[in-house]
Design a protein around this motif. Structure first.
Motif, PDB file in Angstrom:
ATOM      1  N   GLN A 182     -25.620  -2.138  -8.484  1.00 26.42           N
ATOM      2  CA  GLN A 182     -25.091  -2.696  -7.244  1.00 26.42           C
ATOM      3  C   GLN A 182     -24.237  -1.668  -6.504  1.00 26.42           C
ATOM      4  N   THR A 183     -23.366  -0.983  -7.274  1.00 23.72           N
ATOM      5  CA  THR A 183     -22.527   0.043  -6.658  1.00 23.72           C
ATOM      6  C   THR A 183     -23.383   1.156  -6.101  1.00 23.72           C
ATOM      7  N   GLU A 184     -24.383   1.574  -6.896  1.00 26.97           N
ATOM      8  CA  GLU A 184     -25.245   2.664  -6.447  1.00 26.97           C
ATOM      9  C   GLU A 184     -25.995   2.265  -5.181  1.00 26.97           C
ATOM     10  N   ALA A 185     -26.510   1.039  -5.156  1.00 24.05           N
ATOM     11  CA  ALA A 185     -27.250   0.584  -3.979  1.00 24.05           C
ATOM     12  C   ALA A 185     -26.342   0.574  -2.763  1.00 24.05           C
ATOM     13  N   SER A 186     -25.115   0.143  -2.973  1.00 23.74           N
ATOM     14  CA  SER A 186     -24.181   0.072  -1.861  1.00 23.74           C
ATOM     15  C   SER A 186     -23.840   1.465  -1.351  1.00 23.74           C
ATOM     16  N   PHE A 187     -23.686   2.442  -2.263  1.00 26.19           N
ATOM     17  CA  PHE A 187     -23.465   3.827  -1.841  1.00 26.19           C
ATOM     18  C   PHE A 187     -24.673   4.334  -1.071  1.00 26.19           C
ATOM     19  N   ALA A 188     -25.865   3.969  -1.568  1.00 25.60           N
ATOM     20  CA  ALA A 188     -27.083   4.426  -0.912  1.00 25.60           C
ATOM     21  C   ALA A 188     -27.180   3.885   0.507  1.00 25.60           C
ATOM     22  N   LEU A 189     -26.597   2.691   0.733  1.00 21.21           N
ATOM     23  CA  LEU A 189     -26.591   2.137   2.086  1.00 21.21           C
ATOM     24  C   LEU A 189     -25.554   2.808   2.963  1.00 21.21           C
ATOM     25  N   GLY A 190     -24.735   3.662   2.357  1.00 22.82           N
ATOM     26  CA  GLY A 190     -23.756   4.396   3.130  1.00 22.82           C
ATOM     27  C   GLY A 190     -22.407   3.726   3.227  1.00 22.82           C
ATOM     28  N   LEU A 191     -22.134   2.731   2.369  1.00 26.90           N
ATOM     29  CA  LEU A 191     -20.815   2.099   2.396  1.00 26.90           C
ATOM     30  C   LEU A 191     -19.814   2.984   1.678  1.00 26.90           C
ATOM     31  N   ARG A 192     -18.599   3.039   2.220  1.00 24.69           N
ATOM     32  CA  ARG A 192     -17.558   3.825   1.575  1.00 24.69           C
ATOM     33  C   ARG A 192     -17.074   3.100   0.320  1.00 24.69           C
ATOM     34  N   PRO A 193     -16.452   3.821  -0.642  1.00 27.06           N
ATOM     35  CA  PRO A 193     -16.038   3.177  -1.897  1.00 27.06           C
ATOM     36  C   PRO A 193     -15.155   1.944  -1.691  1.00 27.06           C
ATOM     37  N   THR A 194     -14.193   2.004  -0.735  1.00 26.32           N
ATOM     38  CA  THR A 194     -13.332   0.824  -0.556  1.00 26.32           C
ATOM     39  C   THR A 194     -14.151  -0.367  -0.074  1.00 26.32           C
ATOM     40  N   LEU A 195     -15.082  -0.091   0.850  1.00 27.80           N
ATOM     41  CA  LEU A 195     -15.918  -1.193   1.342  1.00 27.80           C
ATOM     42  C   LEU A 195     -16.837  -1.705   0.253  1.00 27.80           C
ATOM     43  N   THR A 196     -17.364  -0.771  -0.548  1.00 26.66           N
ATOM     44  CA  THR A 196     -18.212  -1.180  -1.673  1.00 26.66           C
ATOM     45  C   THR A 196     -17.472  -2.149  -2.561  1.00 26.66           C
ATOM     46  N   LEU A 197     -16.224  -1.791  -2.869  1.00 21.64           N
ATOM     47  CA  LEU A 197     -15.411  -2.637  -3.732  1.00 21.64           C
ATOM     48  C   LEU A 197     -15.206  -4.003  -3.071  1.00 21.64           C
ATOM     49  N   ARG A 198     -14.886  -3.986  -1.763  1.00 22.28           N
ATOM     50  CA  ARG A 198     -14.517  -5.225  -1.094  1.00 22.28           C
ATOM     51  C   ARG A 198     -15.725  -6.105  -0.806  1.00 22.28           C
ATOM     52  N   LEU A 199     -16.836  -5.496  -0.438  1.00 24.54           N
ATOM     53  CA  LEU A 199     -17.974  -6.300   0.016  1.00 24.54           C
ATOM     54  C   LEU A 199     -19.018  -6.542  -1.063  1.00 24.54           C
ATOM     55  N   VAL A 200     -19.081  -5.643  -2.053  1.00 29.09           N
ATOM     56  CA  VAL A 200     -20.163  -5.774  -3.035  1.00 29.09           C
ATOM     57  C   VAL A 200     -19.633  -6.160  -4.414  1.00 29.09           C
ATOM     58  N   VAL A 201     -18.667  -5.389  -4.917  1.00 29.23           N
ATOM     59  CA  VAL A 201     -18.266  -5.591  -6.314  1.00 29.23           C
ATOM     60  C   VAL A 201     -17.380  -6.838  -6.462  1.00 29.23           C
ATOM     61  N   ILE A 202     -16.307  -6.911  -5.664  1.00 30.77           N
ATOM     62  CA  ILE A 202     -15.346  -8.007  -5.873  1.00 30.77           C
ATOM     63  C   ILE A 202     -15.982  -9.387  -5.647  1.00 30.77           C
ATOM     64  N   PRO A 203     -16.755  -9.609  -4.577  1.00 29.84           N
ATOM     65  CA  PRO A 203     -17.338 -10.954  -4.427  1.00 29.84           C
ATOM     66  C   PRO A 203     -18.212 -11.353  -5.607  1.00 29.84           C
ATOM     67  N   GLN A 204     -18.964 -10.387  -6.144  1.00 32.69           N
ATOM     68  CA  GLN A 204     -19.833 -10.733  -7.276  1.00 32.69           C
ATOM     69  C   GLN A 204     -19.038 -10.926  -8.550  1.00 32.69           C
ATOM     70  N   ALA A 205     -17.978 -10.111  -8.709  1.00 31.53           N
ATOM     71  CA  ALA A 205     -17.152 -10.262  -9.907  1.00 31.53           C
ATOM     72  C   ALA A 205     -16.418 -11.592  -9.858  1.00 31.53           C
ATOM     73  N   LEU A 206     -15.948 -11.973  -8.669  1.00 33.57           N
ATOM     74  CA  LEU A 206     -15.197 -13.230  -8.562  1.00 33.57           C
ATOM     75  C   LEU A 206     -16.059 -14.418  -8.945  1.00 33.57           C
TER      76      LEU A 206
END
Lengths: 371, 398
Positions: free
Chosen positions: B296-320
């Motif tokens: 998920q993180t890799e895909a988000s990086f591949a889409l060009g999201l910055r690490p903070t956005l990756t955390l906020r939009l991809v990782v945290i919602p799924q972890a929650l």
């Protein structure tokens, strides 16, 4: 493009050693402790905190501690007074069980261990027989040994039971009784019969919704009111009923998780083979479902083991109760920390052992891919 | 009976006997269950009524209006010996809610810190977090409460030798003393500003979300929100002339006067509950973060999201989604575990109501049922919320 025509002989250079900072102890330290400035600061802070915390504890518990003696006058060095624990060890383990009869407790627990060991040995013959004897035969033997009354054994009433022995008895009975009850409740909750389902849901949610302490209060205050005149229940038995009902609700939810994880093809296949409900459950569904939820079951058992301490609130003397009583003894005032540390250590060993064992089982039974 | 069923079977066109018909069998089985449960309850209620009549215990809730006649160590509402039993119920209930609320706050904070520390790349930090979890999770909560109360807090110095922090906070054997805020009348304006700030930033967030959906333009929601929620009240606070004074605890005679005092029972209970529950929360947090696969993180990086956005939009919602359900059940556990307060004498619902009041009135059935009903209602409310959340965040599959 270089236009050099001079022939150059290619000579292989001997491999350079890896950088000193990337391998070995130094490399490990660098990647794991000092990989960045923030990490370095964290490491140094943690080391400093450990330096503040660990040496005084070790000094208190071992170096400056008193180990030999019989009275509090022997505790002079200022460290932990383990003399107190040693002097009261018998009470901590057996409660008020008469000293002359304590061999019966030892024999019962020795037998338990002797029966348990083969279950952990791989390829031990007739494991199933040992297991079923442990489940059905052993409790009777153990009860006879603990309580007495026949075979010339003097009766030791349950209010003399106490200490670690009582803790183990309560948790063993709770564990053995709550699992089958939990399985039945889980099956009831997934039943297609609305009334059975409604009762199971109500039972499970009722017990899961209230604290164990109110259940114990209920079983000690209200249970006597529920029974007809003249019938009285032993205090221990009342606590056991309360704990079993309470934990079976939690067990039911764990087992339900396993039942839900079994694909419906398995249920259908069992039906197609012509198995009736109980046969399909006991031969097809439950063996798979229970295997899936072993970690959950063990977690519930650990919770049950820790919850047994609550019986001191209704006046039973388990190991924590025995420690509490010893701490308040005027001749040993001031050694509360030692008492609690001892009790905590006992509980910790049992709980940690159980959780490690379940992790091992999980790994053994796991069929998933691991990275 | 058997003749009847036989004749009934003869009339049905199908060849299966009626006792082999699944619908009939399930009806009979359910009838048996219903009758036996009903009979069980009738038996119990009957016995209880007879027993209570014999012991001269009156039934009903009339005792709620009687004068209680005992004092309670700590009360959030006005209470003394002359108040009724009904009021002791609310004193206990509020104390339970107070300790649960504070415990949930502390445990969540500590649990998240330790859960993240457990995943730290720093070996030492990860080990310390793991040791914390393994130690506190495997020791019974009751033992920990007793330890903090009898072994630690009872060993604290007397008020004269209090441990103090900056001469503002004092800790001694009588409890914890903090400066107490004394808001003046104008302070309500600050509160109003705070509420206004929350409402406006909520509205702005919605507007910004809509605008981004339509035009793709982003708006610094977080900064404006923080400015409104914190900045606005501070501004109002300054404009109204700082209408808040602090009452400092001061040593007078043998004890501290003034300030906010926290009884040691509450301190011990809060410490034990937070430390114990934090160990479980830490494991939940760890599992939740690990549950978001690295892809998920890799895909988000591949889409060009910055690490903070990756955390906020991809990782945290799924972890929650993984974290929240077990987290709520830990909150529920903490609330139920707060009933162990009775072991150290903190006046919670069980201690005041199912303890003292029960002993004084003897109304066992009513009191225990009321106590259980309170916890049951709390847990049903929380599990309703959890089901709602689960449904809302469940993965929508094809």
């Amino acid at each position: 493009m270089a236009q050099s025509t001079a022939t150059q002989t290619f000579e292989r250079h001997a491999d350079l050693p890896p950088p000193v900072m990337a391998v070995g102890v130094l490399g490990w330290l660098r990647t794991n402790l000092f990989s960045s400035i923030a990490n370095t600061i964290l490491t140094i802070a943690a080391v400093y905190l450990l330096y503040l915390a660990i040496p005084p504890v070790i000094n208190w518990a071992f170096i400056a501690a008193d180990w030999v003696g019989a009275t509090r006058e022997d505790c002079t060095s200022g460290g932990a007074c383990w003399v107190f624990i040693l002097a009261r060890l018998n009470q901590f383990i057996y409660g008020f069980y008469p000293e002359l009869q304590q061999w019966r407790v030892n024999l019962a627990f020795g037998l338990l261990i002797a029966l348990f060991v083969p279950l952990f040995v791989r390829n031990f013959p007739n494991k199933a027989w040992v297991g079923s004897f442990l489940l059905f035969g052993y409790p009777i033997i153990a009860f006879v040994l603990f309580y007495g009354g026949i075979l010339g054994l003097p009766v030791v009433s349950t209010d003399q039971w106490g200490g670690l022995m009582l803790t183990l008895i309560i948790s063993a009975v709770g564990m053995v009784a709550s699992l089958p009850l939990g399985v039945l409740l889980a099956l009831g909750r997934r039943s297609e019969m609305p009334i059975v389902r409604a009762f199971s849901v109500a039972f499970i949610e009722l017990w899961r919704g209230v604290p164990l302490i109110t259940v114990l209060f209920m079983s000690s205050v209200m249970l006597p009111l529920f029974l007809p005149e003249g019938v009285t229940f032993d205090k221990l038995l009342r606590a056991l009923i309360g704990i079993t009902l309470f934990e079976s609700a939690y067990m039911a939810e764990v087992v339900r998780g396993g039942l839900q994880a079994i694909p419906s093809g398995q249920y259908e296949a069992a039906k197609a083979l012509g198995l009736n409900f109980w046969k399909s459950m006991s031969l097809i569904i439950l063996p798979q479902a229970l295997k899936l939820v072993i970690p959950g079951i063990v977690n519930t058992l650990i919770a049950l083991f820790k919850d047994t301490t609550l019986v001191i609130i209704i006046g039973l003397f388990d190991i924590l109760g025995a420690v509490e009583a010893a701490i308040k003894d005027p001749s040993w005032l001031g050694y509360a920390v030692e008492g609690y540390v001892f009790a905590a250590l006992i509980f910790w060993i049992f709980c940690y052992g159980m959780s490690r064992y379940s992790q091992g089982l999980e790994r053994k039974l796991s069929t998933e891919h691991n990275r | 009976m058997s003749n009847e069923t036989k004749s009934a079977a003869a009339h049905t066109p199908s060849r299966t006997a009626i006792w082999n018909n699944p619908t009939f069998r399930s009806l009979v089985f359910q009838a048996i269950v219903l009758i036996s449960v009903a009979a069980f309850f009738v038996y119990i209620v009957n016995n209880t009524l007879t027993n209570m009549a014999q012991r001269g215990i009156s039934t009903g809730f009339g005792f709620l209006d009687l004068q209680a006649g005992f004092g309670i160590l700590m009360s959030l509402i006005e209470y003394d010996e002359t108040h009724t039993y009904g009021r002791t119920f609310f004193v206990g209930l509020l104390n339970t809610l107070l300790v649960s609320f504070l415990g949930i706050l502390c445990a969540t904070l500590l649990g998240f810190i330790i859960g993240i520390a457990r995943l730290s790349r720093n070996w030492l930090i990860a080990r310390i977090a793991a040791a914390y979890i393994e130690i506190f999770r495997n020791i019974p909560l009751l033992l920990q409460i007793l330890f903090w109360y009898f072994a630690v807090l009872s060993a604290l110095p007397s008020p004269r030798q209090s441990l103090s922090l900056l001469d503002l906070f004092f800790l001694n054997v009588r409890g914890l003393y903090l400066p107490a805020p004394q808001p003046e009348a104008a302070f309500t304006a600050v509160g109003v500003a705070f509420v206004l700030g929350i409402i406006t930033s909520f509205l702005i967030a919605r507007w910004a979300h809509k605008r981004q959906d339509l035009t793709g333009q982003q708006f610094p929601v977080l900064l404006t929100g923080l400015g409104l929620i914190i900045g606005l009240p501070v501004l109002v606070f300054a404009v109204t002339g700082f209408p808040l004074t602090w009452e400092m605890p001061a040593l007078q005679g043998f004890n501290f006067r003034g300030g906010l005092s926290v009884i040691p029972e509450l301190v011990a209970l809060l410490l034990a509950l937070s430390i114990y529950t934090a160990a479980f929360i830490a494991e939940i947090v760890r599992a939740g973060i690990l549950a978001v696969s690295h892809g998920q993180t890799e895909a988000s990086f591949a889409l060009g999201l910055r690490p903070t956005l990756t955390l906020r939009l991809v990782v945290i919602p799924q972890a929650l989604r993984v974290i929240i359900p077990p987290l709520t059940s830990q909150y529920l556990n903490l609330t139920k575990n707060s009933s162990l307060a009775t072991a150290v004498g903190y006046p919670d619902l069980v201690a005041v109501w199912a303890g003292t009041t029960l002993n004084q009135t003897g109304q066992a059935v009513e009191i225990i049922l009321m106590t259980m009903a309170v916890y049951l209602i709390i847990s049903l409310l929380i599990s309703t919320f959890m089901n709602w959340y689960n449904k809302k965040t469940a993965l929508v599959e094809r």
